[in-house]
Design a protein around this motif. Structure first.
Motif, PDB file in Angstrom:
ATOM      1  N   ASN A  89      -7.878   7.202  -0.157  1.00 35.52           N
ATOM      2  CA  ASN A  89      -6.641   7.988  -0.131  1.00 35.52           C
ATOM      3  C   ASN A  89      -5.397   7.128  -0.224  1.00 35.52           C
ATOM      4  O   ASN A  89      -4.300   7.573   0.099  1.00 35.52           O
ATOM      5  CB  ASN A  89      -6.575   8.826   1.148  1.00 35.52           C
ATOM      6  N   ALA A  90      -5.544   5.877  -0.646  1.00 39.01           N
ATOM      7  CA  ALA A  90      -4.396   4.980  -0.742  1.00 39.01           C
ATOM      8  C   ALA A  90      -4.419   4.225  -2.068  1.00 39.01           C
ATOM      9  O   ALA A  90      -5.443   4.134  -2.734  1.00 39.01           O
ATOM     10  CB  ALA A  90      -4.401   4.001   0.425  1.00 39.01           C
ATOM     11  N   THR A 104      -3.222   0.387  -3.615  1.00 33.30           N
ATOM     12  CA  THR A 104      -2.968  -0.925  -3.031  1.00 33.30           C
ATOM     13  C   THR A 104      -2.957  -2.028  -4.084  1.00 33.30           C
ATOM     14  O   THR A 104      -3.559  -1.883  -5.153  1.00 33.30           O
ATOM     15  CB  THR A 104      -4.019  -1.241  -1.942  1.00 33.30           C
ATOM     16  N   THR A 120       0.841  -1.195   0.000  1.00 29.73           N
ATOM     17  CA  THR A 120       0.000   0.000   0.000  1.00 29.73           C
ATOM     18  C   THR A 120       0.875   1.242   0.000  1.00 29.73           C
ATOM     19  O   THR A 120       1.884   1.306   0.703  1.00 29.73           O
ATOM     20  CB  THR A 120      -0.910   0.022   1.247  1.00 29.73           C
ATOM     21  N   TRP A 121       0.466   2.227  -0.784  1.00 29.40           N
ATOM     22  CA  TRP A 121       1.098   3.546  -0.791  1.00 29.40           C
ATOM     23  C   TRP A 121       0.023   4.547  -0.421  1.00 29.40           C
ATOM     24  O   TRP A 121      -1.000   4.649  -1.098  1.00 29.40           O
ATOM     25  CB  TRP A 121       1.673   3.868  -2.172  1.00 29.40           C
ATOM     26  N   ASP A 122       0.225   5.286   0.671  1.00 28.28           N
ATOM     27  CA  ASP A 122      -0.745   6.284   1.122  1.00 28.28           C
ATOM     28  C   ASP A 122      -0.477   7.621   0.445  1.00 28.28           C
ATOM     29  O   ASP A 122       0.589   8.213   0.638  1.00 28.28           O
ATOM     30  CB  ASP A 122      -0.672   6.455   2.640  1.00 28.28           C
ATOM     31  N   SER A 123      -1.412   8.069  -0.366  1.00 29.72           N
ATOM     32  CA  SER A 123      -1.293   9.369  -1.014  1.00 29.72           C
ATOM     33  C   SER A 123      -2.615   9.732  -1.655  1.00 29.72           C
ATOM     34  O   SER A 123      -3.117   9.004  -2.500  1.00 29.72           O
ATOM     35  CB  SER A 123      -0.198   9.357  -2.085  1.00 29.72           C
ATOM     36  N   TRP A 124      -3.160  10.855  -1.282  1.00 34.33           N
ATOM     37  CA  TRP A 124      -4.415  11.296  -1.886  1.00 34.33           C
ATOM     38  C   TRP A 124      -4.161  12.060  -3.180  1.00 34.33           C
ATOM     39  O   TRP A 124      -5.046  12.200  -4.006  1.00 34.33           O
ATOM     40  CB  TRP A 124      -5.197  12.168  -0.912  1.00 34.33           C
ATOM     41  N   ARG A 163      -6.250   2.494  -6.869  1.00 31.96           N
ATOM     42  CA  ARG A 163      -6.606   3.524  -5.894  1.00 31.96           C
ATOM     43  C   ARG A 163      -7.850   3.110  -5.119  1.00 31.96           C
ATOM     44  O   ARG A 163      -8.863   2.718  -5.696  1.00 31.96           O
ATOM     45  CB  ARG A 163      -6.859   4.855  -6.582  1.00 31.96           C
TER      46      ARG A 163
END
Length: 101
Positions: free
Chosen positions: A53-54, A56, A25-29, A50
């Protein structure tokens, strides 16, 4: 052959086989695109999906140790939440071990 350590820090070489689902997972909005690439994909990027806001994805990986990086809007980056190490070429990568020791 894989190196594992017991609770006392003793090194053990074991043979591990099998597969395991692993979530990345990469958290980025505000990212427009996110992928992951690593030794598990011969460094070919695999797109993340997407969700809110993440970003995955779940990958079915053979047990073992893998180096990887995220590709965020075309930039190859490490995630500070994952352990990091340098490869033989001096590149810093995230890494993860999958399987039971």
């Amino acid at each position: 052959m894989t190196t594992c350590w017991d609770e006392k820090g003793n090194e053990n070489n074991v043979i591990i086989s099998g597969k395991q689902n692993k979530n990345f997972t990469w958290d980025s909005w505000n990212a427009r695109s996110v992928a992951i690439a690593g030794t598990f994909s011969d460094w070919k990027p695999v797109e993340l999906i997407r969700k809110g806001n993440a970003w995955t994805t779940d990958l079915l990986l053979e047990y073992g140790s893998y180096d990887f990086k995220f590709v965020v809007d075309g930039n190859w980056v490490c995630d500070q939440r994952w352990p990091r190490r340098y490869d033989n070429s001096g590149n810093e990568n995230n890494f993860s071990f999958h399987g039971d020791c």
